[in-house]
Design an enzyme around this catalytic site. Sequence first.
Site, PDB file in Angstrom:
ATOM      1  N   ASP A  59      -3.469  -2.612  -5.331  1.00  0.00           N
ATOM      2  CA  ASP A  59      -1.401  -3.881  -5.123  1.00  0.00           C
ATOM      3  C   ASP A  59      -1.016  -3.963  -5.884  1.00  0.00           C
ATOM      4  OD1 ASP A  59      -2.729  -3.928  -2.218  1.00  0.00           O
ATOM      5  OD2 ASP A  59      -3.866  -5.841  -2.660  1.00  0.00           O
TER       6      ASP A  59
ATOM      7  N   HIS B  59       0.929  -1.204  -0.322  1.00  0.00           N
ATOM      8  CA  HIS B  59      -0.154   0.281  -0.329  1.00  0.00           C
ATOM      9  C   HIS B  59       0.431   1.291   0.151  1.00  0.00           C
ATOM     10  CE1 HIS B  59      -3.317  -2.338   2.431  1.00  0.00           C
ATOM     11  NE2 HIS B  59      -3.265  -3.121   0.529  1.00  0.00           N
TER      12      HIS B  59
ATOM     13  N   HIS C  30      -8.722  -1.846  -5.398  1.00  0.00           N
ATOM     14  CA  HIS C  30      -8.107  -2.848  -4.199  1.00  0.00           C
ATOM     15  C   HIS C  30      -6.870  -3.301  -4.503  1.00  0.00           C
ATOM     16  CE1 HIS C  30      -6.192  -2.333  -0.629  1.00  0.00           C
ATOM     17  NE2 HIS C  30      -6.099  -3.690  -0.375  1.00  0.00           N
TER      18      HIS C  30
ATOM     19  N   HIS D  21      -1.257 -11.463  -4.692  1.00  0.00           N
ATOM     20  CA  HIS D  21       0.322 -11.129  -3.983  1.00  0.00           C
ATOM     21  C   HIS D  21       1.653 -11.916  -4.355  1.00  0.00           C
ATOM     22  CE1 HIS D  21      -0.716  -7.910  -2.261  1.00  0.00           C
ATOM     23  NE2 HIS D  21      -1.619  -8.239  -1.334  1.00  0.00           N
TER      24      HIS D  21
END
Length: 300
Positions: free
Chosen positions: A264, A78, A260, A287
């Site tokens: 990321d 973030h 969001h 991720h």
Amino acid sequence: MVKQKTIKSEISLVGVGLHTGKEVKMTFKPAPVNNGYTFVRVDLEGAPIIEADANYVVNTQRGTNLEKLGVKIQTSEHVLAAFVGCDVDNVIIELDASEPPIMDGSSKFFVEAIEKAGIEEQDAKRNVYVVKEIISFTDDTSGSEILVMPSDEYQVTAMVDFGTKVLGTQNASLKHICDFKEEIADARTFSFLHELETLLDEGLIKGGDLNNAIVYVDKEISEKTMNNLKVAFGKESIAVKPNGILDNLTLHYPNEAARHKLLDVIGDLALIGTRIQGKIIANKPGHFVNTNSRKRWPKS
């Protein structure tokens, strides 16, 4: 020639880490040219430095976690997304704990701090990775895929399919990185109820509350689970709204989850260590696939 940029003055934020639950002070400081993004653990002897480098990724469970010589930085994405979104190349990020403050679960407060500190050009040319051929990376286990293709500027599209009634298929796109602040920065992190139960059992999200994480209710809540959530979030009562979100939190966008995920992607790809001129298409991003996609990038 586009020049590198840093911030004009240092600025600090205080909050708690999402998973550790520990209070942490984070300070952004100007950095010299070609520094990139570096984390400094000022709470440890010698104030060790951990560069924002994909080679230091050791874990991608609920965040992108870095480790160098035993020194850890948790949930880096973030903060890094905010610097890319604000067009800043070089910055020192001091922390007195392993994890940046979660704030409201987005990059909004980091962007505001960067703007308050101010941004200035430096006397050096910006390094840019110009994508000249199509690059793809797929995680066969999850079905996640990152596709990179030539473009005149940095663009990102995230496509997500959660396979649930409460939150199905969503898409989000950022055509110009200069629109990050207005379109992406305030998109908050989220979790499904079934994930939340697991995270609580594993001792994670100690810093979570209903103000910094959207919780989508994808299953019936038992009385036991409801009581556990009340204790975990320090609430006397918890409700499920008609749109399937836990408690009285209001979405910023109907596709906030996809936005969001796009945030990321930007934060994770910052670990490549250079600016990108190319279009990123991320299908079911996570991720792991975000940070491992670098293995397919030819050397510039």
